[in-house]
Scaffold this active site. Structure first.
Site, PDB file in Angstrom:
ATOM      1  N   GLY A   1     -33.400   1.714  24.364  1.00  0.00           N
ATOM      2  CA  GLY A   1     -33.493   1.671  25.815  1.00  0.00           C
ATOM      3  C   GLY A   1     -32.391   2.450  26.507  1.00  0.00           C
ATOM      4  N   SER A   2     -31.941   1.905  27.625  1.00  0.00           N
ATOM      5  CA  SER A   2     -31.016   2.645  28.488  1.00  0.00           C
ATOM      6  C   SER A   2     -29.607   2.773  27.928  1.00  0.00           C
ATOM      7  CB  SER A   2     -30.969   2.001  29.875  1.00  0.00           C
ATOM      8  OG  SER A   2     -32.213   2.142  30.524  1.00  0.00           O
ATOM      9  N   THR A   3     -29.292   2.076  26.835  1.00  0.00           N
ATOM     10  CA  THR A   3     -27.984   2.341  26.212  1.00  0.00           C
ATOM     11  C   THR A   3     -27.903   3.801  25.769  1.00  0.00           C
ATOM     12  OG1 THR A   3     -28.775   1.622  24.029  1.00  0.00           O
ATOM     13  CG2 THR A   3     -27.722  -0.051  25.408  1.00  0.00           C
TER      14      THR A   3
ATOM     15  N   LYS B   1     -28.815   6.275  27.440  1.00  0.00           N
ATOM     16  CA  LYS B   1     -28.401   7.113  28.574  1.00  0.00           C
ATOM     17  C   LYS B   1     -26.901   7.429  28.507  1.00  0.00           C
ATOM     18  CE  LYS B   1     -32.110   5.386  31.510  1.00  0.00           C
ATOM     19  NZ  LYS B   1     -32.493   4.472  32.600  1.00  0.00           N
TER      20      LYS B   1
END
Length: 572
Positions: free
Chosen positions: A291-293, A295
């Protein structure tokens, strides 16, 4: 005259008879003594033969049919944590065997043994006892109470042999790290298997694994921190009604794993459920879309390319459509965003545009450079291989920018985050490693400017009032920063809106990060009706609790009065 000769003849006859009687008596006595001596000699010979055979059987090596071979009781070295606390050790135990040739009534033996061993397999044991062989195992590794109760039964043909078994004083506390040994005390999982693979199994096979000569194997694990980590994820799994949870504490400067746990786990002292599917070590043996980790790496990649700075801006006013894919923001701002805003608002659109600046090949190369797409090299045998598209196209690069389309392990994500905080990629280790040794194996992967910028963004994202999703990870005095990740899981080939894999990766203290703490929660449910189940509400608090309880044990002193806004130190 005739009378005289008659008297002489009678006397002579009487004398001859006496001589004959005495001779007969002497001959009979001699034969009796001979028979006694011969009988004694026969008995002495028989007993000498028996004694000789006993000595012979005592000296010969047992074969496969007469008992266990020597390696069954081979010793293993103790495993201790970085402070010398015992994590695994050998203890003596009794194992039950039978000599079927001496068993008179197999049914009676089974009936009596079943009173002490209710789980005894009756049919299998019956066939063993009726086999007529010289030796069979009936039950390995009995408890002292079981041994005493069986001895009290007084069964002929039943005996015990002392063996060694592995004992783990902490039970399940570090089960996925330590692993397991089999019934013959050989390592089959975790660091127990790693020890055997380093040549210890050969020592056992050659009989050179002598208990008194074995030095303990010291790990990088801190048992105190390990206990805290497992305790927190067990609580989180119950609190958020999740199917699993996990966390890791990693030393940024050395790459040492201080603690790592995944639940559900197992008790290595009684590993009856160790192979169950849900007991997987999700931190290193499971691969997930993080997921957004991810990013964190997308922004770092853009900054490290030299084409983007913190002052750069990206248009996030409208969704991006590419092929059949439409990229939207979860809570879109509908405007142009700066790089810090892209990060703290976790903009999918902004991250996609950052990746587009770098390009497909540059994007893939950066993820490989940070170790996210290669199988991780470490001592733990249970390490999964990440997955990625066989051929990267633009759509793959754009979705990978916000954590979709490729999978990696949570431990690798933590290792990559540590590289962003220090500039060097260090392979994780479960053995002690000094900073000098780390410098020798580390690889410079990002610039100093990227490091300082990512520290700033991590701190900003966890600062209250910034609008970042990591505010719940704050711990007064320890200057925590990090990035959330709420990933939808794929169910029946499609992303499911309400089935999530949540993560939070944090570093502290942010002025000079010493440790990375990463937590994951698999399929969490809302803590209370009406609440959301995003990572900021469940994965981030796990990290905060771990840091709050373990920071002082790790040697990080709290500093108050410096909890203000994040500041950027320019290195340009």
């Amino acid at each position: 005259m005739m009378k005289f000769w008659r008297r002489k003849a009678a006397a002579a006859a009487s004398s001859t008879a006496a001589i004959v009687v005495d001779g007969a008596r002497m001959a009979t006595g001699g034969r009796a003594r001979t028979r006694v001596i011969m009988t004694m000699a026969v008995f002495f010979g028989i007993y000498a033969a028996i004694a000789g055979r006993l000595v012979y059987f005592g000296l010969i090596e047992p074969d496969n049919g007469s008992g266990p071979v020597a390696r069954v009781t081979a010793s293993r070295p103790d495993i201790v944590d970085r402070n010398g606390q015992v994590l695994a050790t050998d203890i003596k135990t009794a194992s039950l065997f039978a000599e079927p040739r001496r068993i008179v009534d197999a049914d009676e033996v089974i009936e009596k043994l079943s009173t002490v061993l209710p789980d005894l397999q009756v049919e299998q044991t019956y066939h063993k006892l009726k086999s007529g062989s010289g030796f069979v195992w009936l039950k390995r590794q009995l408890t002292p109470r079981q041994q005493a109760d069986i001895m009290a039964l007084g069964l002929p043909g039943i005996g015990f042999r002392t063996e060694k078994r592995r004992f783990y004083p902490g039970g399940p506390t570090a089960s996925h790290i330590l692993g397991l040994t089999n019934i013959d005390n050989k390592g089959i999982a975790g660091l127990e298997k790693y020890i055997d693979d380093q040549g210890f199994a050969d020592l056992q096979a050659t009989g050179l694994a002598v208990a008194g000569d074995l030095q303990p194997v010291r790990l990088s694990i801190d048992l105190r921190v390990q206990h805290i980590v497992r305790d927190e994820i067990v609580r989180a799994m119950e609190r958020y009604h999740a199917i699993a949870a996990g966390a890791v504490v990693l030393n940024v400067k050395t790459g040492e794993v201080l603690a790592m746990a995944s639940v559900p786990d197992f008790d290595p002292n009684n590993p009856f459920n160790a192979l169950d599917k849900d007991r997987l070590n999700r931190m290193s043996a499971g691969v997930y879309e993080m997921g957004s980790t991810i990013k964190s790496f997308t922004t770092a990649m853009a900054l490290d390319s030299g084409k983007v700075t913190l002052e750069s801006r990206f248009d996030a006013t409208r969704p991006i459509t590419i092929g059949r894919q439409t990229i939207r923001d979860f809570h879109g701002k509908g405007r142009v965003l700066s790089v810090p805003e892209v990060f703290i608002y976790s903009s999918n659109i902004g991250s996609a545009r950052e990746a587009d600046v770098v390009g497909i090949e540059g994007h893939r190369e950066f993820l490989h450079r940070l170790g996210l797409l290669d199988r991780m090299q470490t001592e733990l045998p249970e390490v999964a291989r990440p997955t990625e598209p066989r051929i990267w196209k633009k759509v793959h690069s754009i979705t990978a920018a916000f954590g979709h389309g490729f999978t990696t392990t949570p431990l690798q994500t933590a290792v990559g985050a540590a590289a962003l905080m220090s500039g060097k990629l260090l392979p994780p280790t479960f053995l002690p490693r000094s900073e000098d040794e780390a410098d020798a194996v580390g690889q410079k992967v990002v610039s100093d400017y990227t490091v300082e910028s990512m520290r700033y963004l991590y701190k900003l994202n966890a600062t209250k009032g910034s609008g970042g999703s990591g505010a719940r990870a704050q711990v007064p005095g320890y200057r925590v920063g990090g990035k959330t990740g709420t990933a939808e899981k794929v169910v029946n080939g499609r992303y499911a809106k309400n089935v999530r894999f949540n993560a939070f990766v944090a570093a502290f203290p942010m002025d000079d990060p010493q440790y990375i703490v990463l937590s994951v929660v698999d399929e969490p449910k809302p803590e209370k009706p009406g609440m959301a189940a995003t990572s900021g509400l469940n994965a981030a608090p796990i990290v905060a609790n771990i840091i709050r309880r373990s920071a002082s044990l790790l040697g990080v002193k709290p500093e108050f009065g410096q909890e203000g806004e994040a500041t950027l130190v320019s290195t340009q």
